[in-house]
Design an enzyme around this catalytic site. Structure first.
Site, short mmCIF file in Angstrom:
data_model
loop_
_atom_site.label_atom_id
_atom_site.label_comp_id
_atom_site.label_asym_id
_atom_site.label_seq_id
_atom_site.Cartn_x
_atom_site.Cartn_y
_atom_site.Cartn_z
N ALA A 1 32.78 21.83 -4.17
CA ALA A 1 31.23 22.41 -3.89
C ALA A 1 30.09 21.33 -3.56
O ALA A 1 29.76 21.49 -4.47
CB ALA A 1 31.44 22.79 -5.06
N ASP B 1 42.79 26.47 4.30
CA ASP B 1 42.16 27.57 3.20
C ASP B 1 42.04 28.61 2.20
O ASP B 1 42.46 28.96 3.36
CB ASP B 1 39.91 26.40 2.98
CG ASP B 1 39.60 26.38 2.42
OD1 ASP B 1 40.04 26.93 0.96
OD2 ASP B 1 38.08 25.55 2.04
N ASP C 1 39.45 28.86 -5.54
CA ASP C 1 39.43 28.34 -6.99
C ASP C 1 37.58 28.68 -6.21
O ASP C 1 36.71 28.91 -5.24
CB ASP C 1 39.13 26.65 -6.76
CG ASP C 1 38.59 26.01 -4.66
OD1 ASP C 1 39.06 26.70 -3.79
OD2 ASP C 1 37.67 25.43 -4.80
N CYS D 1 31.46 5.46 23.41
CA CYS D 1 33.11 7.25 24.23
C CYS D 1 32.87 7.44 25.53
O CYS D 1 32.06 7.23 25.62
CB CYS D 1 33.07 7.71 22.68
SG CYS D 1 31.24 9.29 23.33
N CYS E 1 29.77 9.71 26.66
CA CYS E 1 28.73 8.89 27.04
C CYS E 1 28.52 7.48 27.92
O CYS E 1 27.82 7.08 27.92
CB CYS E 1 28.04 8.77 25.39
SG CYS E 1 27.99 9.42 24.06
N1 GUN Z 1 35.20 24.56 1.41
C1 GUN Z 1 34.30 23.34 0.87
N2 GUN Z 1 33.86 22.98 0.04
C2 GUN Z 1 35.11 23.79 -0.94
C3 GUN Z 1 35.61 24.30 -2.14
O1 GUN Z 1 34.53 24.01 -3.00
N3 GUN Z 1 36.84 24.65 -2.07
C4 GUN Z 1 37.24 25.14 -1.25
N4 GUN Z 1 38.26 26.12 -1.47
N5 GUN Z 1 36.57 25.18 0.25
C5 GUN Z 1 35.86 24.66 -0.10
#
Ligand code: GUN
Length: 500
Positions: free
Chosen positions: A196, A93, A128, A281, A284
């Site tokens: 989001a 990310d 983003d 699991c 547990c």
């Molecule tokens: N991780 C959780 N939500 C988002 C998101 O909307 N965009 C990005 N890039 N990472 C995330």
């Protein structure tokens, strides 16, 4: 069609697919769960995620790595796979989540994408803008325009064989989510995370999550691999897969463990509230709740994280098996009974039955009618659509009883589907297993089927012979259909008698 993603099987909107990840040369079966690896804090070693839990792909944060001198140099030096000791696919990310949490980050989309490429990520992410739910429309539109221009700028960065995410934003505006999905798909990028949604999931707004994802999917089309960004609770995997989500990332397994919380497919438990461990699991089976509670902090956190991973991967296997058997909706329905918010999510999913119907197979094993929601399943909608296109002639009996020679044709009527020619009795979904004690919703849908057929054939004389349908259902039968209640012999004598 997306050239790294191939669909193998579908059920409702859910699919088993194959994601080819060229940079590592691996193929990931979807739906897939990507455990989140915090490069600063590894609750369960990445190698173990791979060998003990079966993770084919994981996700980590390129921005966090880039901001830590030691991590950055090590990642640039030996590459991400060696740094993490994970040989499967690694997604990174970009810092967008940190941007959403803290208001700013110290990088640009091009810079961080280039960094992700240089450390050897298999799938990278531009920056983003995650617009929160219920944002002002103007803000959602402006953020979306920025996100889209960043997606369009990706081609200016050398990303080699790295696949690139094209996140879909648009807050809680379905039209913006749909347009964002369409524009993201048009960039030619590779994977499509719906972004989001974490605030929706954290506040149990599963119905709104469903509407957001359904809208994004309309824009993206069936061939695009879809990731639900930040979704890691196993209670909602079945619902999200049924909508068409292919990838999930779980930070939840570690975050909840740190907080002494125990994940289940029905919700979250506090370890302190458990007298028993309701799971099969290894953790547990080998420990009691009391024993885990008495452990040192680190060991307790690790055991809980392991359980949380087992339950999450186990649910994904159950979902994949359900897709193969064609009973994914029965599983979603079971999960919907675990929590009222999940029931809202399931009801919202059924609001999109027409959209889901397009990918739902025409024939499956069995249709189980399990609750009044089953009456709104895509199979029922499809049957009604067919009725609205069928043409019949003469005088037609629609009956829950036996055939009758006094008519030109005698059709069966079965709730929740409504009428169908007897020759189709052994075909899916008309072989459905329904309970003896049916609810009104099933009869109302059957009445809707009668109406579709009657409206498609305005010159035909119809008689409906039933075993005591509720008044609310009979009210939905058009006036021009004669209605007769069957007696104990199940035979209709052919006399037209409309019920008072
Ligand atoms: N991780 C959780 N939500 C988002 C998101 O909307 N965009 C990005 N890039 N990472 C995330």
């Amino acid at each position: 069609m997306n050239d790294v993603f191939e669909l193998r099987r579908t059920d409702v909107g859910g699919r088993i697919g194959e994601l080819r990840v060229p940079r590592s040369g691996v193929t990931v079966e979807t739906p897939a769960l990507m455990p989140v690896i915090n490069p600063n804090l590894q609750t369960v070693a990445p190698k173990r995620l791979e060998t003990e839990f079966g993770a084919e792909i994981c996700i980590t944060n390129g921005y966090i790595i880039s901001k830590n001198d030691d991590l950055r140099e090590a990642a640039l030096d030996v590459g991400l796979h060696e740094l993490l000791d994970f040989s499967g696919a690694v997604m990174t990310d970009s810092g967008s989540f940190q941007l959403a949490e803290y208001g700013e980050i110290d990088t640009t989309s091009a810079e961080i994408l280039d960094f992700q490429y240089r450390i050897g990520a298999d799938i990278g992410t531009p920056v983003d803008l995650p617009t929160p739910p219920d944002a002002d429309r103007e803000r959602a539109e402006a953020d979306l325009a920025t996100t889209q221009s960043r997606l369009e700028s990706v081609e200016a960065v050398d990303t080699g064989e790295m696949l690139v995410n094209a996140p879909v934003q648009g807050s809680t505006y379905p039209d913006l989510r749909e347009a964002a999905g369409r524009d993201a798909a048009a960039t030619g990028l590779d994977l499509f995370p719906v972004g989001a949604v974490v605030p929706l999931l954290n506040s149990y707004r599963y119905d709104d999550m469903v509407d957001v994802v359904a809208a994004a999917k309309r824009g993206l089309g069936a061939g695009s691999p879809v990731h639900l960004f930040g979704a890691g609770h196993p209670m909602m995997f079945a619902l999200a897969v049924a909508l068409g989500c292919d990838l999930f990332d779980s930070a939840a397994y570690a975050l909840y463990a740190r907080d002494d919380r125990y994940l289940t497919v029905r919700g979250t438990e506090r370890l302190a509230d458990l007298e028993y461990l309701p799971c099969e699991c290894p953790v547990c089976v080998e420990h009691t709740a009391e024993a885990i509670e008495g452990m040192e902090d680190d060991e307790r956190e690790t055991r809980l994280a392991e359980h949380n991973l087992h339950v999450s991967f186990g649910e994904l296997r159950r979902i994949k098996q359900a897709i193969r058997r064609g009973n994914l909706l029965e599983l979603v329905e079971t999960r919907a009974r675990g929590h009222p918010a999940m029931l809202d999510g399931y009801r919202a999913l059924l609001d999109h039955a027409d959209q889901l119907e397009t990918s739902d197979p025409a024939s499956k094993d069995a249709f189980f009618y399990l609750s009044s929601e089953s009456a709104r399943r895509p199979e029922v909608r499809r049957h009604h659509d067919r009725l609205s296109r069928l043409s019949v002639a003469g005088r037609v009996l629609l009956t829950e009883g036996d055939e009758n020679d006094a008519f030109d044709d005698s059709w069966r009527v079965v709730p929740p589907f409504g009428p169908f020619p007897r020759a189709l009795s052994e075909t899916y979904p008309l072989t459905a297993e329904v309970p003896d004690r049916l609810d009104d919703a099933a009869y109302e849908q059957a009445a809707r089927g009668v109406r579709e057929l009657a409206e498609a054939n305005p010159d035909v004389e119809f008689v409906l012979a039933h075993h005591g349908w509720p008044a609310r259902a009979l009210d939905r039968v058009p006036d021009r259909v004669a209605v007769e209640r069957l007696g104990s012999t199940d035979e209709y004598d052919g006399e037209d008698e409309t019920e008072p």
